[in-house]
Motif scaffolding. Sequence first.
Motif, PDB file in Angstrom:
ATOM      1  N   CYS A   1       0.840  -1.202   0.000  1.00 32.86           N
ATOM      2  CA  CYS A   1       0.000   0.000   0.000  1.00 32.86           C
ATOM      3  C   CYS A   1       0.875   1.253   0.000  1.00 32.86           C
ATOM      4  O   CYS A   1       0.752   2.132   0.876  1.00 32.86           O
ATOM      5  N   THR A   2       1.752   1.344  -0.945  1.00 30.64           N
ATOM      6  CA  THR A   2       2.656   2.490  -1.061  1.00 30.64           C
ATOM      7  C   THR A   2       3.176   2.529  -2.487  1.00 30.64           C
ATOM      8  O   THR A   2       2.925   1.606  -3.279  1.00 30.64           O
ATOM      9  N   ASP A   3       3.870   3.606  -2.800  1.00 29.00           N
ATOM     10  CA  ASP A   3       4.445   3.733  -4.133  1.00 29.00           C
ATOM     11  C   ASP A   3       5.528   2.663  -4.322  1.00 29.00           C
ATOM     12  O   ASP A   3       6.499   2.593  -3.560  1.00 29.00           O
ATOM     13  N   ARG A   4       5.373   1.844  -5.352  1.00 27.97           N
ATOM     14  CA  ARG A   4       6.279   0.722  -5.572  1.00 27.97           C
ATOM     15  C   ARG A   4       7.580   1.150  -6.252  1.00 27.97           C
ATOM     16  O   ARG A   4       8.604   0.465  -6.130  1.00 27.97           O
ATOM     17  N   ALA A   5       7.579   2.284  -6.942  1.00 31.22           N
ATOM     18  CA  ALA A   5       8.715   2.677  -7.779  1.00 31.22           C
ATOM     19  C   ALA A   5      10.045   2.747  -7.027  1.00 31.22           C
ATOM     20  O   ALA A   5      11.060   2.241  -7.519  1.00 31.22           O
ATOM     21  N   PRO A   6      10.103   3.366  -5.830  1.00 31.14           N
ATOM     22  CA  PRO A   6      11.415   3.443  -5.143  1.00 31.14           C
ATOM     23  C   PRO A   6      11.991   2.079  -4.778  1.00 31.14           C
ATOM     24  O   PRO A   6      13.185   1.970  -4.503  1.00 31.14           O
ATOM     25  N   TYR A   7      11.145   1.043  -4.778  1.00 34.11           N
ATOM     26  CA  TYR A   7      11.610  -0.286  -4.402  1.00 34.11           C
ATOM     27  C   TYR A   7      11.818  -1.176  -5.618  1.00 34.11           C
ATOM     28  O   TYR A   7      12.704  -2.032  -5.631  1.00 34.11           O
ATOM     29  N   SER A   8      10.990  -0.964  -6.645  1.00 35.47           N
ATOM     30  CA  SER A   8      11.078  -1.836  -7.816  1.00 35.47           C
ATOM     31  C   SER A   8      12.259  -1.481  -8.714  1.00 35.47           C
ATOM     32  O   SER A   8      12.906  -2.375  -9.281  1.00 35.47           O
ATOM     33  N   PHE A   9      12.577  -0.183  -8.839  1.00 40.99           N
ATOM     34  CA  PHE A   9      13.650   0.202  -9.757  1.00 40.99           C
ATOM     35  C   PHE A   9      15.019  -0.294  -9.297  1.00 40.99           C
ATOM     36  O   PHE A   9      15.764  -0.874 -10.097  1.00 40.99           O
ATOM     37  N   PRO A  10      15.402  -0.116  -8.024  1.00 38.67           N
ATOM     38  CA  PRO A  10      16.693  -0.689  -7.591  1.00 38.67           C
ATOM     39  C   PRO A  10      16.739  -2.205  -7.744  1.00 38.67           C
ATOM     40  O   PRO A  10      17.773  -2.759  -8.125  1.00 38.67           O
ATOM     41  N   ALA A  11      15.606  -2.873  -7.462  1.00 36.96           N
ATOM     42  CA  ALA A  11      15.564  -4.328  -7.638  1.00 36.96           C
ATOM     43  C   ALA A  11      15.749  -4.692  -9.099  1.00 36.96           C
ATOM     44  O   ALA A  11      16.424  -5.681  -9.431  1.00 36.96           O
ATOM     45  N   PHE A  12      15.160  -3.890  -9.991  1.00 37.59           N
ATOM     46  CA  PHE A  12      15.314  -4.132 -11.428  1.00 37.59           C
ATOM     47  C   PHE A  12      16.774  -3.960 -11.845  1.00 37.59           C
ATOM     48  O   PHE A  12      17.307  -4.775 -12.615  1.00 37.59           O
ATOM     49  N   ILE A  13      17.441  -2.928 -11.333  1.00 38.98           N
ATOM     50  CA  ILE A  13      18.848  -2.697 -11.665  1.00 38.98           C
ATOM     51  C   ILE A  13      19.712  -3.857 -11.202  1.00 38.98           C
ATOM     52  O   ILE A  13      20.562  -4.367 -11.951  1.00 38.98           O
ATOM     53  N   PHE A  14      19.490  -4.317  -9.973  1.00 36.02           N
ATOM     54  CA  PHE A  14      20.275  -5.426  -9.457  1.00 36.02           C
ATOM     55  C   PHE A  14      20.000  -6.711 -10.244  1.00 36.02           C
ATOM     56  O   PHE A  14      20.915  -7.492 -10.510  1.00 36.02           O
ATOM     57  N   ALA A  15      18.740  -6.915 -10.606  1.00 39.04           N
ATOM     58  CA  ALA A  15      18.388  -8.108 -11.388  1.00 39.04           C
ATOM     59  C   ALA A  15      19.056  -8.064 -12.752  1.00 39.04           C
ATOM     60  O   ALA A  15      19.561  -9.089 -13.245  1.00 39.04           O
ATOM     61  N   MET A  16      19.071  -6.903 -13.376  1.00 39.62           N
ATOM     62  CA  MET A  16      19.714  -6.785 -14.684  1.00 39.62           C
ATOM     63  C   MET A  16      21.224  -6.994 -14.587  1.00 39.62           C
ATOM     64  O   MET A  16      21.838  -7.585 -15.472  1.00 39.62           O
ATOM     65  N   LEU A  17      21.817  -6.518 -13.493  1.00 41.11           N
ATOM     66  CA  LEU A  17      23.250  -6.755 -13.309  1.00 41.11           C
ATOM     67  C   LEU A  17      23.545  -8.241 -13.144  1.00 41.11           C
ATOM     68  O   LEU A  17      24.513  -8.769 -13.710  1.00 41.11           O
ATOM     69  N   ALA A  18      22.688  -8.918 -12.362  1.00 45.47           N
ATOM     70  CA  ALA A  18      22.883 -10.355 -12.147  1.00 45.47           C
ATOM     71  C   ALA A  18      22.670 -11.143 -13.426  1.00 45.47           C
ATOM     72  O   ALA A  18      23.299 -12.187 -13.640  1.00 45.47           O
ATOM     73  N   LEU A  19      21.780 -10.640 -14.298  1.00 43.61           N
ATOM     74  CA  LEU A  19      21.505 -11.335 -15.562  1.00 43.61           C
ATOM     75  C   LEU A  19      22.443 -10.889 -16.676  1.00 43.61           C
ATOM     76  O   LEU A  19      23.096 -11.710 -17.324  1.00 43.61           O
ATOM     77  N   LEU A  20      22.511  -9.568 -16.890  1.00 41.38           N
ATOM     78  CA  LEU A  20      23.213  -9.062 -18.070  1.00 41.38           C
ATOM     79  C   LEU A  20      24.719  -9.059 -17.902  1.00 41.38           C
ATOM     80  O   LEU A  20      25.445  -9.144 -18.898  1.00 41.38           O
TER      81      LEU A  20
END
Length: 324
Positions: free
Chosen positions: A190-209
Amino acid sequence: MSAGNHSFVTEFIIVGFPGLQPEFYGLASTVLFLVYFCTAVGNVIILVLFATDRDLHKPMYFVILHLVVSDILFSTTTLPKIIARYWFQAGAISFTGCFVQMYLVHYFGTVNSYILFIMALDRYVSICFPLRYPMIIKNSTIHILSATAWIVAKACPLMMVIRAYPLPYCDSNKIMQCYCDHIAITTLACTDRAPYSFPAFIFAMLALLGPLAFIIFSYCSIIVAVVQIASPQGRLKTLSTCSGQLIIIALYYLPRCFIYLSSNIGIRFSTDLRIVIIMLYSLLPPLINPLIYCFKTKHIKTSLMKRFKKPIAPQKDDVFAVSQ
């Protein structure tokens, strides 16, 4: 609602496939159970072969061993709960248990990515620097790299859990997924997801890419080295040693990159289709990898055939002749 509010959710409900009708629950649970059973049996066979055949105690097979262990743990983390959801209508999972599963899902996924990187490194050195391979790639080298992969892979999933766990979950507790993952959980906050999803996306892309970039480089270098081989038979043999790994890499990376990118750049498709894609890249590699090892890896195939060959009993005449 501010991030400081407390969560009212004490447990989550794993929905699985939202569009699946109740009359197909039995079929879904049976298929998922068979996938888990075949995955466990196939990977355990590889473990038994490795444990009983010292000819397999070589660098490349140690890499495969780590991938097998990671595949078994990933499948055991994800499948039993969704099987129970359709078989026994037991889809509830505790609040803390869901985050534990989320951590393990992303952890074993990251480990797989790093192990595939090590596998590509092994093939790169083997084909591009064959004379230096025994000096560069040793069993000890693989042990150090693999241990590093298991340790370093902890950081990103742990960060994701630490940031997602305190969020306020005060509305729906239904996870539109077959297991708890970061996207499925944080969309319920129940809050803005963006501040949490974007860093997770960056870390996921680093782990993948990050590993994927080296994998692409290594196989481009391998192709260049193969082209320089004069003999067509030599080129074919060299490429055949990499074909199995290319299948594994494609199954792992391509669907994952598609899902991560589409979720963060606004591409929308049905929830059921998204879950089907996620389950395919989650379930197919652990299921198919043992088949690839057995049919595409010479020593593993030879070791497996030895187990199925029955010893030929000596004929009576032969026994009589020996006794004379």
